[in-house]
Design a protein around this motif. Structure first.
Motif, short mmCIF file in Angstrom:
data_model
loop_
_atom_site.label_atom_id
_atom_site.label_comp_id
_atom_site.label_asym_id
_atom_site.label_seq_id
_atom_site.Cartn_x
_atom_site.Cartn_y
_atom_site.Cartn_z
N UNK A 97 35.85 14.01 5.72
CA UNK A 97 35.57 15.00 4.84
C UNK A 97 34.35 15.38 4.83
N UNK A 98 33.52 14.54 4.61
CA UNK A 98 31.91 14.31 4.26
C UNK A 98 31.22 15.62 5.47
N UNK A 99 31.90 15.71 6.33
CA UNK A 99 31.35 16.71 7.24
C UNK A 99 31.42 18.18 7.03
N UNK A 100 32.07 18.40 5.81
CA UNK A 100 31.98 19.58 5.41
C UNK A 100 30.77 20.25 4.87
N UNK A 101 29.78 19.35 4.65
CA UNK A 101 28.54 19.55 4.48
C UNK A 101 27.70 19.31 5.63
N UNK A 102 27.18 20.56 6.13
CA UNK A 102 26.37 20.59 7.32
C UNK A 102 25.14 19.61 7.49
#
Lengths: 418, 418
Positions: A97-102
Motif C-alpha cells: 500500500x505504501x507504494x501509492x506514494x511515489x
C-alpha cells in the motif's frame, strides 16, 4: 576488431544440465555483445586486442531470478512465522500500500535495485505493485543501473484490502498504459501480472489474457503455493478442472511466455498440462520453507520434462542472492529424497543450470557462454585460506554454498561492464 | 565505579524460550564482566560513568556454536553431493590428514578463527584433528582473538584411513597431554572428543570415559546422524541396546557435560535416555540437509524435555554464521510440520534462545542479559532503506534471516570489547 573484447580467467558454465563445462585459464572472446568462443590459446587474429586478465578469478554466467517482488524487499526476513494468506494480509498488503506514494518508491527502489546489482542478479522477472507511478520509478532505477528485467504492474480487483483493489476497468487501462510506456526499451520490458487467481475477477483474467495476445506481452503469476490457496481457488472457480485450468481458461497459460511461480501442489493433470504448454514453473525453495507451503517436487517435475526455473521470491524468500536459492533448491531436494528415496536429488550442475541458462532462456540466448549467447557474466574472486589448492569447480561450489556479494568483483550485461 | 561499563542501544535477548525481551533505547550496566541490570533511565548512581552510545543499533547476546569442525573450514561448500560416510572418506579425512603438518595449521587456523570472530560466534565447541601440534596452534589463535572455546583433540583408533588412526595408547596419551597443556586457561578449555563410535575401539571408548571422570573434562561426539551409520554401529556393538547406549556403556554419556551432535535417528528409548541423562543434543540443520541425513525432529525433542542446542557443523554445514543456523532450524521445523502437522514449528524466540542462552549454558551463565550473566554481546547495525519504520524486534528478525557479518559492528566477551 574494435568491437572485440577479451577476458581471461577460469571460465565455468553449464551448456548441458548434467555437467559443468570448465575452461581453466582460458580466454573468452566477445564481439560487441555476444560470445564468439572460448580459447585455451588466444588465436593469432586477436593478438592486438587488449585482454582483461582476471587471473585466477572465476568467470560465470550472471544470475537470473524468475520470481521476485520489488516492494517486498522492505519486509525480507520479517513476519515469516505466518503462512501465505495471513502473511499477505498482515504484512505484505500493508507494505505494498505504501507504494501509492511515489516518494516512498523513490526511497525504496534504489536500494532494491542496488541489491540486485550487488548480488549479480542482472536479469529478473519482477512483481511491482498496482501503482504505476511507483512502478515507473522502479523501471528508471533498473535502467540507471543498466540491469535487465521484466517488470509487472500488479493486477487485483477483488479479495485484497480496498486500497489495493482497482476496478477491473482501471486495472486494465493502467496495464495498457504501463505496457505502452515501456514498449521501447531493449533491457526492461513489461509483463502482465495478475497477482494470483483469487485476487482477480473472471473479467479481469479474461481481459488480461486477451491483452497478452493482442500486445504480445508475456505473463507471470502465482500457482498452487499452498493447500489452503488451492482449496480457495476451487471454491472461487468451481467450473475449472484445476487451479492451472483457471489460467488456461482465461488464456493466461499458453499463448506466450508464461511464468507460474511455486506450483507446489499440482495434480497429475496439471503436471501434464505444464509440460504440454511448456510454461515456466518457478521453484522458490526459501519461500517454500519460510511460509510452510510445502516443498515443490523439483526433480520429479524435471524428470517429467517440465521447464522449471528458480526464483528468490523476495520477500517470502529471505535471500536475494541467487547462489543462496541454488543451494536451497539442492537442500530441499535432499529433504524430499530423504523422505521418499524414489525422488532423486538435484545435482549441483542442474541447480546452477536452472539459475543461469534455463532462467536466462526467458530473456533469449543468455545464461551460458556458448557461441552467439549474449555475454552476461560475473567475475568471482573468492576467499579461501588455500585457494590455490582448489579446482575452479570446487571454488564455484564454495561460492554457491558459502559466498555472497563480496566475492563478485565485476558484472557484465550484454558484453558491457556495468 | 572504575569497573562499571555502560552501553546504550536497543537491547534484545531471550530470558525465556517463549518470547523475546526487548528494551528499546535502554542502558545495560556491566560490572567488570557481568550484567548488573538494564535501565530505561540511567540510575543517578551511574551519572559520572561514560556511556558507550550505540544509538539505534541492536545489542544482543553473542552467538555460541555447539558443534563445529575447525579443519573442515577448508572444505565448506565442497563435496556436498555425498552422504556422510562417503563424504568422510572422499573429502574430510583427506583434508584432516593435512594437519599432520603444523605449518598447514598455521596457514589455515587464523582464517577459521577470524571467521568465528567476524560472524560473532564468540564461544564454540570445536572438533580439531588428531594432531596435537596443530591443535595447539588452534588454541593459540583462539587466544589471540580472545575467543572462548572448548577444543577437542579427536580420537580415532579404527575404521579411518591409516594416517588418521592412532594406537589406542597414543590416542589416550596425547589426549591427556592436550588436556594438561590446556588446563590453565579460563577461556579455552579441552574437551574429550571421540569422533564417533565407529572410529573408536571399545578399549579407547572405555579409557576416554574414565578420563572424563578422572580429569573432570566434558565430552563431545556424534550420534545417529544417518540411518546407515546407525546400522553400522549396531553391527559393531551388537551387545549395546542402541547407539546412545554404546556411549552410555563407556561412561561417555552422563558423567559430566556431554554434547551429542545430530541425534537425528533416535529410538524412543534413546529419547528417554537423552532426557534422563540431560545431555546436550545438538541440531545442525544445514548439515542435516546437505548430507541428506534426514532432519532432526527438533520441536518433538524440545517438547519431550530434551536439552537441544544448535550447531553450524562446518564443513557439512556451509554457513559459519549462527544466524544462518538459527534461520535454517526454523525452516527445517517448517518442512517437518508441512509433512506431519502434529510436529509444531520452532518459533523465532525459541531458535534464538537455543543459539544464545541454551548453547551458552554449556559455558556457564552466558547467552542472556539477565543479572549476573557474563556480558557476551554483539552490536548490530543493520541496513534497511527505512530502518526507522521497523521495530527493534523486526530488525533482529531481519538480521537473523538476511544478515551477515557486515552488520556486526562490535563484539564483547565477558565485558571486554574484543
Amino acid at each position: 576488431m574494435k568491437d572485440i573484447k577479451i577476458l581471461k580467467g577460469n571460465i565455468i558454465f553449464t551448456k548441458n544440465i548434467k555437467s559443468f563445462e570448465v575452461h581453466e585459464n582460458s580466454y573468452i572472446v566477445i564481439n560487441k555483445n555476444i560470445v564468439v568462443g572460448i580459447f585455451k590459446q588466444l588465436p593469432e587474429i586477436y593478438k592486438d586486442v587488449k585482454v582483461t586478465d582476471y587471473n585466477d578469478a572465476l568467470i560465470i554466467p550472471s544470475f537470473v531470478d524468475l520470481h521476485i517482488h520489488a516492494p517486498q524487499y522492505l519486509q525480507m526476513g520479517i513476519g515469516l512465522n505466518l503462512e501465505l494468506i495471513d502473511w499477505l494480509n498482515q504484512y505484505t498488503f500493508k507494505n505494498e500500500k505504501l507504494f501509492s506514494d511515489v516518494n516512498h518508491a523513490k526511497k525504496v527502489y534504489p536500494h532494491f535495485v542496488e541489491a540486485l546489482y550487488e548480488n549479480g542478479t542482472l536479469r529478473s522477472c519482477i512483481f511491482a505493485t498496482i501503482h504505476n507511478k511507483s512502478n515507473q520509478i522502479l523501471v528508471e532505477e533498473l535502467a540507471k543501473k543498466k540491469l535487465s528485467a521484466y517488470v509487472g504492474k500488479v493486477n487485483m480487483d477483488q479479495n485484497a484490502p480496498s486500497n489495493l483493489i482497482q476496478t477491473t476497468e482501471d486495472s486494465i487501462r493502467e496495464t495498457i498504459e504501463f505496457i505502452e510506456e515501456n514498449s521501447n526499451s531493449e533491457l526492461i520490458k513489461p509483463i502482465i501480472t495478475p497477482r494470483f487467481a483469487p485476487s482477480c475477477t473472471r473479467d479481469l483474467l479474461k481481459q488480461l489474457g486477451n491483452l497478452s495476445i493482442d500486445m504480445k506481452v508475456p505473463i507471470q503469476t502465482h500457482l498452487a503455493e499452498t493447500k489452503n490457496e488451492v482449496k480457495w481457488v476451487k471454491q472461487l472457480f468451481p467450473d475449472c478442472k484445476s487451479y492451472s485450468h483457471v489460467y488456461k481458461k482465461h488464456k493466461l497459460y499458453c499463448n506466450s511466455k508464461t511464468i507460474m511461480a511455486h506450483a507446489i501442489h499440482l495434480t497429475k493433470k496439471e503436471i501434464n498440462l505444464a509440460k504440454h504448454e511448456n510454461v515456466y514453473i518457478v521453484h522458490c525453495p526459501n519461500s517454500n520453507m519460510n511460509l510452510t507451503s510445502g516443498v515443490m517436487p523439483l526433480t520429479h517435475y524435471l524428470d517429467k520434462g517440465i521447464k522449471v526455473g528458480l526464483g528468490s521470491d523476495v520477500g517470502a524468500g529471505h535471500k536475494i542472492g541467487m547462489q543462496d536459492t541454488i543451494a536451497s533448491a539442492i537442500q530441499c531436494s535432499k529433504i524430499r529424497h530423504a523422505i521418499n528415496p524414489s525422488e532423486r536429488i538435484l545435482s549441483e550442475s542442474e541447480a546452477f543450470y536452472l539459475g543461469t541458462k534455463l532462467n536466462g532462456s526467458f530473456f533469449g540466448k543468455t545464461g551460458s557462454f556458448e557461441q552467439d549467447y549474449l555475454f552476461d557474466a560475473l567475475v568471482i574472486k573468492d576467499e579461501h585460506p588455500l585457494v590455490d589448492s582448489l579446482k575452479p569447480l570446487e571454488r564455484l561450489q564454495r561460492f554457491i554454498y558459502c559466498g555472497d556479494s563480496r566475492s563478485i568483483i565485476a558484472r557484465y550485461l550484454e558484453g558491457q561492464l556495468i
